[in-house]
Motif scaffolding. Structure first.
Motif, mmCIF file in Angstrom:
data_model
loop_
_atom_site.group_PDB
_atom_site.id
_atom_site.type_symbol
_atom_site.label_atom_id
_atom_site.label_comp_id
_atom_site.label_asym_id
_atom_site.label_seq_id
_atom_site.Cartn_x
_atom_site.Cartn_y
_atom_site.Cartn_z
ATOM 1 N N GLU A 186 -27.156 -18.145 10.337
ATOM 2 C CA GLU A 186 -27.743 -18.331 9.019
ATOM 3 C C GLU A 186 -26.688 -18.018 7.967
ATOM 4 O O GLU A 186 -25.707 -17.317 8.256
ATOM 5 N N ARG A 188 -25.720 -16.936 3.757
ATOM 6 C CA ARG A 188 -26.181 -16.321 2.512
ATOM 7 C C ARG A 188 -24.972 -16.070 1.621
ATOM 8 O O ARG A 188 -23.820 -16.070 2.089
ATOM 9 N N TYR A 189 -25.234 -15.862 0.347
ATOM 10 C CA TYR A 189 -24.155 -15.556 -0.589
ATOM 11 C C TYR A 189 -23.911 -14.049 -0.601
ATOM 12 O O TYR A 189 -24.839 -13.249 -0.788
ATOM 13 N N ASP A 190 -22.677 -13.643 -0.373
ATOM 14 C CA ASP A 190 -22.295 -12.233 -0.388
ATOM 15 C C ASP A 190 -21.630 -11.925 -1.729
ATOM 16 O O ASP A 190 -20.535 -12.428 -2.022
ATOM 17 N N VAL A 196 -20.005 -17.587 0.245
ATOM 18 C CA VAL A 196 -21.060 -17.768 1.238
ATOM 19 C C VAL A 196 -20.530 -17.341 2.599
ATOM 20 O O VAL A 196 -19.413 -17.703 2.982
ATOM 21 N N TYR A 198 -21.496 -16.576 6.919
ATOM 22 C CA TYR A 198 -22.367 -16.919 8.042
ATOM 23 C C TYR A 198 -22.589 -15.674 8.890
ATOM 24 O O TYR A 198 -21.667 -14.901 9.138
#
Length: 222
Positions: A186, A188-190, A196, A198
């Motif tokens: 999945e 998300r933005y860190d 982004v 994974y």
């Protein structure tokens, strides 16, 4: 004007290895051996007037005819996944003889106002491949790339066979039956890294019981 029955007869006279079936709703489907597909495509376009390719897609026949949920009403209505699997799963004899991967193409003859469905089974399930027909119908370029991306079906001779829909670095082919429903990763933005990232998938795979009306005699009720 030619009928679909006449069309099927004409095809099988020229290509004895081709099998065909005309449905009750006047839809003609033919099955072409993988080794004959490119030559057959030229024949269909140049000799039988199928000048336009409408669609091409891949199919994974793994576990074909085997269902987790089934009821009489669901099966009769065309839906194989109707209720929770308290019924015995249905095993189709065809599933044992079918090859796993197939390519299905829909063609149109404007001259004769006819549509034709062509099915080509891949001979090797470990590395499914058929000939590309980009030089026959240029519109098939992206369709073949889509089938490659989602099913892992290779098209020999394709001028630019790359993934089309999945993200960069995607692993696997998401429409294969053995691809996990929740995926492998999945994203998300860190905010700390300002990008982004994974990560391993954190979604728990679970099966929900559909809300349907079940026959009382199958539930053991009076």
């Amino acid at each position: 004007m030619r009928s679909l029955t006449e069309l099927l007869t004409q095809i099988q006279q020229a290509w004895p290895a081709v099998s065909g079936k005309l449905s009750e709703v006047e839809e003609l489907t033919i099955e072409v051996p993988a080794n004959d597909w490119h030559a057959m495509a030229l024949y269909l376009r140049d000799q039988l007037g199928f000048e336009q390719l409408i669609d091409l897609c891949g199919v994974d026949y793994s576990a074909y005819g085997k269902v987790n949920w089934a009821t009489d009403t669901a099966v009769n209505a065309g839906f194989s996944r109707g209720v929770f699997d308290f019924e015995v799963a249905v095993n189709s004899p065809e599933s044992e003889t079918l090859k796993r991967f197939a390519v299905v193409t829909h063609l149109l003859s404007i001259e004769f106002n006819q549509r034709l469905r062509v099915k080509i089974f891949c001979d090797d399930a470990s590395f499914p491949m058929v000939d590309s027909v980009c030089d026959v119908w240029t519109a098939v370029n992206w369709f073949e790339r889509e089938a490659f991306d989602l099913y892992g079906i290779a098209f020999k001779g394709h001028p630019d066979l790359r993934r089309l829909l999945t993200d960069y670095g995607f692993v696997g082919h998401p429409l294969r039956k053995d691809f996990p429903l929740e995926g492998h990763v999945e994203m998300r933005y860190d905010s700390a890294q300002n990008r982004v990232i994974y990560e391993p998938v954190s979604i728990e795979n679970r099966v929900n019981t559909p809300r349907v009306i079940r026959p009382t005699d199958r539930l053991g009720a009076e």
